[in-house]
Scaffold this motif. Structure first.
Motif, PDB file in Angstrom:
ATOM      1  N   TYR A  70      39.834  34.246  37.295  1.00 10.51           N
ATOM      2  CA  TYR A  70      39.576  35.077  38.478  1.00 10.51           C
ATOM      3  C   TYR A  70      39.199  34.225  39.666  1.00 10.51           C
ATOM      4  CZ  TYR A  70      37.116  38.510  41.353  1.00 10.51           C
ATOM      5  OH  TYR A  70      36.704  39.281  42.406  1.00 10.51           O
ATOM      6  N   TYR A  71      38.342  33.257  39.413  1.00 13.11           N
ATOM      7  CA  TYR A  71      37.888  32.428  40.529  1.00 13.11           C
ATOM      8  C   TYR A  71      39.000  31.503  41.014  1.00 13.11           C
ATOM      9  CZ  TYR A  71      33.131  34.038  39.982  1.00 13.11           C
ATOM     10  OH  TYR A  71      32.027  34.818  39.945  1.00 13.11           O
TER      11      TYR A  71
ATOM     12  N   LYS B   6      42.141  32.174  41.100  1.00  9.96           N
ATOM     13  CA  LYS B   6      43.018  32.981  41.952  1.00  9.96           C
ATOM     14  C   LYS B   6      42.446  33.116  43.339  1.00  9.96           C
ATOM     15  CE  LYS B   6      45.162  35.928  38.464  1.00  9.96           C
ATOM     16  NZ  LYS B   6      45.219  37.310  37.888  1.00  9.96           N
ATOM     17  N   GLN B   7      41.195  33.393  43.401  1.00  9.47           N
ATOM     18  CA  GLN B   7      40.558  33.594  44.713  1.00  9.47           C
ATOM     19  C   GLN B   7      40.617  32.314  45.538  1.00  9.47           C
ATOM     20  OE1 GLN B   7      36.611  35.173  44.400  1.00  9.47           O
ATOM     21  NE2 GLN B   7      37.353  37.290  44.369  1.00  9.47           N
ATOM     22  N   ARG B   8      40.397  31.186  44.876  1.00 11.10           N
ATOM     23  CA  ARG B   8      40.463  29.933  45.621  1.00 11.10           C
ATOM     24  C   ARG B   8      41.857  29.712  46.197  1.00 11.10           C
ATOM     25  NH1 ARG B   8      38.217  26.087  41.334  1.00 11.10           N
ATOM     26  NH2 ARG B   8      36.776  27.719  40.692  1.00 11.10           N
TER      27      ARG B   8
ATOM     28  N   LEU C 290      43.935  31.989  47.052  1.00 16.05           N
ATOM     29  CA  LEU C 290      44.147  32.912  48.168  1.00 16.05           C
ATOM     30  C   LEU C 290      43.476  32.408  49.437  1.00 16.05           C
ATOM     31  CD1 LEU C 290      43.631  36.340  46.395  1.00 16.05           C
ATOM     32  CD2 LEU C 290      45.757  35.499  47.401  1.00 16.05           C
ATOM     33  N   SER C 291      42.249  32.136  49.325  1.00 14.85           N
ATOM     34  CA  SER C 291      41.488  31.681  50.502  1.00 14.85           C
ATOM     35  C   SER C 291      41.360  30.181  50.473  1.00 14.85           C
ATOM     36  CB  SER C 291      40.103  32.343  50.497  1.00 14.85           C
ATOM     37  OG  SER C 291      39.378  31.898  49.366  1.00 14.85           O
TER      38      SER C 291
ATOM     39  N   GLN D  83      36.645  28.827  52.202  1.00 21.08           N
ATOM     40  CA  GLN D  83      35.549  28.450  51.282  1.00 21.08           C
ATOM     41  C   GLN D  83      34.477  27.624  51.980  1.00 21.08           C
ATOM     42  OE1 GLN D  83      36.861  26.431  47.803  1.00 21.08           O
ATOM     43  NE2 GLN D  83      38.172  28.120  47.090  1.00 21.08           N
TER      44      GLN D  83
END
Lengths: 537, 393
Positions: free
Chosen positions: A83-84, A86-88, A90-91, A95
């Motif tokens: 999950y983390y 994926k988020q990284r 994306l953004s 960060q």
């Protein structure tokens, strides 16, 4: 937040496995944990304890501990990791911003700055904001006193403790140094020394200055004549009891004449008088006669409310004039008329210090061509006899002069003693300049009559057996300054030495033979009768 | 001879200092006169002892007749010599009696022979009864007239020389050494007795500066804590010095004016004072102002204690303020600048001494003991012989 911590834990776990110190390699994780807990507890770093414990706990449990957010609790570690990631992806650059913001939020200083920045508010919001501020300030003011005193007490307690410790250490040192004696007593503290403690109720001497507090040129105005009088009193230019009374009465006349009355006459006048007299009394304490005079004037003022302002002022001024005439000027004349006849040719008359009445008596006797001579006795600290000597010498009277110590040498030549007095008490004893008691004592011993001359306004209902009960302190410099240059200076007074300068003295009734008032010649035992029957005020 | 010249020089110097009032302290005067007298005795033959003491004594006392300590020390010496001579005569007469009593037993008329013999021997002293040599002296000794004793040299050498086992001079010198020690230790001897006078937390009143009183306070303060009030004594203001020195000893002191004595007297426990001289009737010739203290103490029923050393004992009888008094310059009381404004009729009086009658004194403290004022004449008797009470010219 959470993923950063997970990163830290991951890094730490790897580091821990690599870098276990040698003295702990034999232990398990639990043992190591306990060891480190003990270390941290000794060093006193409680804040870091729970964080480290939590981090250690996390390594054990795979399912989330307290720091895992709610929306991710159900997942396992591997699911969370994906999950983390994926988020990284994306953004990308966000960060770093997020990290910065989080760091800033942690810093307290930045938080304060953000709070201090003026927010954009409307008028109403600003009003409310300022009202709240004012309320807070007022509350602070109220609480300030309490806080201040509490702080003071705390400070005093700590200071007292410090002083106690100091004195204890000093006492121990001195005890060690002192040789052993059979009877050891504590040294008397100079502040609690008996003679100075006996005279501690007497107000201490005040230096004459013009920088007195209370001269505020606003609502409360002090008349310039009071300031002038106060300086004259404190410097000693106007000295004796009757002299000071006359000056005070003249001042009261002027003050009452120039008062501006807004409301009631009596209230305003009394307020004005109190203001001025409070200023005067700071420079030199009033004598008993002055207090009684002030009391009578205030009584007159209180009875005059029914009249108009102008008439009231005229009435009071006339009353003061009558008082002066009746009780002071006329009384002194009558006393001189009675007393000069007591001086016979060939008399040697002893006089102590300065007195208006006695000067007049001797002048009148000399004018009536009686051959007599005078011995003037003088003493420190006031040295008033020298003034009288000069005056008498100017009139042409034969005078001799000596100091109080030499009185037993010279008393064998003397036939009569005339004394002036400040107050005569109702038990018949007289309050006079310091040293009159010695003069009367030695005269009595040599069987020389002691004659006291005083007008009746100096009689009082007071009773006093002791000279120390009510007295006045003089300037200690007057005691210390002598003609010898070797005498101690007041700046260099050693710690165990005290100087007392008293100004008044009570001569007991057994030394006085006769009292001459304007009502006639009386023994000192009938003073109380005079007070009861004849005294107006 | 060289010795004579040196002695004369020393005496002249001392006389000059006393005349110019370079030495005013009576203790110092006494010590220095005693030194001079010692010198005189050592450089003098036995025959001329008395003559020389008279001669030099006259010179020394005439320097300042009011400085009585000089005269007192001279009297001490002459009394020592006279007593020694008197005792020698008594022993001589006793031995003569023994020789003659054998004859008397034969003749059975003892008294007349004695009287006849006494009449014949005009040179000899009409001495007290010869039987009791160690009898304590009575008033009669004090009051009987005695002629001067000068032993003829023949008697001394021929008949009774074997009686004088020790020479006069050596005995006299020994006694002089005793007196010198007594002088040295006056302060110690008096201050030892101080502890009987002062209790704890007492307030004591003194007057002016007196070294004897200072030493006493110093000694007693080691044992007991008390407080002192000092009256500055004008016009010398020696009280300031006293207060300073007392405060250096850490004794709490307060300084007051002389005029405040009566007002403070009721709060004080006792009065301890030194003097200049103590007179034969038990009265004092002291610093001006002490009479005020004494009268005030009497009125308040406080003990008035006087400390003195033997050199201050003088055999005169004052009855008045004037008899042993001297006037000082009026500068001390009155500024010269102010005196110009006064006319010729004005007088300024500044006496030096004050007479305190013996009724006002409760206790005298001496080197030996405490005494009543009525006992002072007995102490005089011990120290001075009867013929020396008035130094003969």
């Amino acid at each position: 937040m959470s993923h950063q911590q997970n990163k830290q834990t991951k890094t730490k776990t790897t580091e821990q496995k690599k870098s276990i110190p040698e003295h702990l390699q034999g232990m398990n994780k639990e043992e190591r944990r306990q060891y480190y807990q003990n270390l941290h507890s000794k060093k006193g770093k409680p804040q870091k304890k729970p964080q480290k414990q939590k981090q250690q706990k996390k390594t054990e449990t795979n399912k989330g501990g307290s720091n895992v957010p709610e929306h991710l609790k159900g997942m396992t570690k591997e699911e969370r990791r994906k999950y983390y990631q994926k988020q990284r992806e994306l953004s990308g650059g966000q960060q770093q911003k997020q990290q910065k913001q989080q760091k800033q939020q942690k810093n307290k200083k930045v938080q304060k700055k953000q709070a201090q920045k003026p927010k954009k508010m409307t008028k109403e919001e600003r009003k409310k904001y300022y009202e709240q501020l004012n309320k807070q300030k007022q509350e602070q003011k109220k609480n300030w006193n309490q806080n201040y005193q509490q702080g003071k007490q705390k400070g005093q307690k700590s200071q007292d403790n410090k002083q106690k410790q100091k004195t204890q250490t000093k006492q121990k040192e001195t005890q060690k140094k002192q040789p052993k004696t059979n009877k050891t007593q504590q040294l008397s503290d100079p502040r609690t020394r008996t003679l100075t403690s006996i005279t501690s109720h007497i107000s201490p001497f005040q230096q004459p200055t013009t920088k007195e507090s209370g001269v505020e040129f606003s609502e409360s105005v002090i008349h310039p004549l009071t300031i002038e009088l106060s300086l004259k009193f404190s410097s000693g230019k106007i000295g004796g009891t009757t002299g000071r009374c006359i000056a005070l009465l003249n001042l009261l006349k002027i003050l009452i004449r120039e008062v501006t009355v807004r409301a009631r006459f009596s209230e305003d006048v009394v307020k004005m008088l109190n203001r001025n007299l409070d200023y005067l009394i700071k420079h030199r304490r009033f004598s008993y006669t002055m207090f009684s005079v002030i009391r009578t004037v205030k009584e007159w003022v209180s009875r005059v409310d029914s009249l108009e302002v102008k008439e009231a002022k005229i009435k009071i001024c006339s009353q003061i004039d009558e008082f002066l005439r009746k009780h002071i000027y006329d009384a002194e004349e009558e006393i001189t008329e009675i007393a000069w006849k007591k001086i016979k040719p060939g008399d040697v008359i002893l006089v102590y210090a300065n007195s208006r009445v006695i000067e007049k008596i001797l002048k009148k006797a000399h004018q009536n061509e009686i051959s007599f001579r005078v011995v003037v006795v003088d003493s420190r600290p006031m040295n008033e006899g020298k003034k009288l000597l000069k005056k008498l010498d100017n009139y042409g009277i034969k005078c001799s002069f000596c100091e109080l110590n030499a009185i037993s040498y010279i008393i064998k030549e003397v036939t009569k003693v005339f004394i002036g007095v400040a107050v005569i008490l109702s038990n018949g004893s007289a309050v006079g300049r310091i040293g009159t008691a010695i003069v009367a004592m030695i005269a009595k011993r040599s069987r020389v009559p002691v004659i006291v001359c005083c007008p009746s306004f100096k009689l009082s209902k007071k009773v006093q057996l002791d000279s120390l009960v009510s007295n006045e302190h003089g300037d200690p410099k007057k005691v210390l300054t002598t003609k010898n240059s070797k005498s101690v200076k007041i700046q260099n007074l050693p710690s165990d030495m005290d100087v007392i300068c008293l100004l008044w003295d009570v001569t007991p009734i057994k030394f006085i033979s006769l009292v001459i008032t304007e009502y006639g010649l009386l023994p000192p035992t009938s003073m109380q009768v005079l007070i009861r029957e004849f005294k107006d005020f | 001879m060289q010795n004579k010249n040196t002695i004369n020089n020393i005496v002249d110097e001392f006389v000059r200092k006393v005349r110019r009032a370079e030495i005013t302290d009576s203790y110092q005067c006494a010590v220095q006169t005693w030194k001079i007298l010692k010198l005189i005795v050592t450089n003098c033959s036995e025959d001329k002892l008395l003559k020389k003491t008279e001669m030099f004594g006259k010179m020394l006392t005439n320097a300042n007749p009011l400085e009585m300590s000089i005269g007192n020390m001279v009297r001490r010496l002459s009394s020592i010599i006279n007593k020694e001579l008197g005792e020698r005569k008594v022993t001589k007469n006793a031995k003569r009696e023994e020789l003659e009593s054998t004859k008397e037993e034969k003749e059975k008329k003892p008294n007349k022979i004695k009287i006849n013999q006494a009449k014949n021997n005009n040179l000899l002293q009409i001495s007290p009864p010869l039987r009791n040599l160690h009898r304590s002296k009575s008033l009669s000794d004090f009051l009987t007239k005695t002629t001067q004793t000068t032993l003829p040299s023949t008697l001394n050498n021929t008949l009774f020389s074997h009686l004088n086992e020790k020479s006069l001079k050596s005995v006299v010198q020994k006694q002089m050494v005793d007196v010198e020690e007594e002088l040295k230790f006056t302060y110690d001897a008096i201050s030892e007795q101080g502890i009987d006078l002062i209790h704890a937390n007492e307030i004591i009143l003194t007057f002016g500066y007196s070294k004897i009183v200072l030493e006493l306070f110093k000694e007693v303060y080691k044992m007991r804590k008390f407080e002192v009030v000092v009256a500055e004594s004008s016009p010398s203001y020696s009280g300031h010095k006293m207060a300073e020195e007392l405060s250096k000893l850490e004794i709490p002191t307060t300084l007051i004016n002389d005029s405040a004595i009566f007002s403070i007297m009721s709060k004080v426990n006792s009065v301890i004072v030194g003097t200049r001289y103590v007179m034969a009737n038990g009265g004092l010739v002291a610093e001006i102002g002490i009479n005020n203290l004494a009268v005030a103490a009497k009125i308040h029923a406080l003990p008035f204690i006087v400390l003195f050393g033997n050199y201050q004992l003088s055999p005169y009888f004052p009855y008045d303020q004037d008899t042993f008094n001297i006037m000082r310059s009026p500068d001390e009381i009155f500024d010269q600048s102010e005196m110009k404004n006064l006319s010729e009729n004005a007088q300024i009086i500044n006496p030096q001494h004050d007479y305190v009658p013996p009724e006002l004194i409760t206790l005298f403290i001496n080197n030996d003991n405490g005494h009543q004022p009525s006992y002072i004449y007995r102490i005089l008797q011990e120290h001075y012989s009867a013929q020396d009470l008035v130094l003969q010219n």
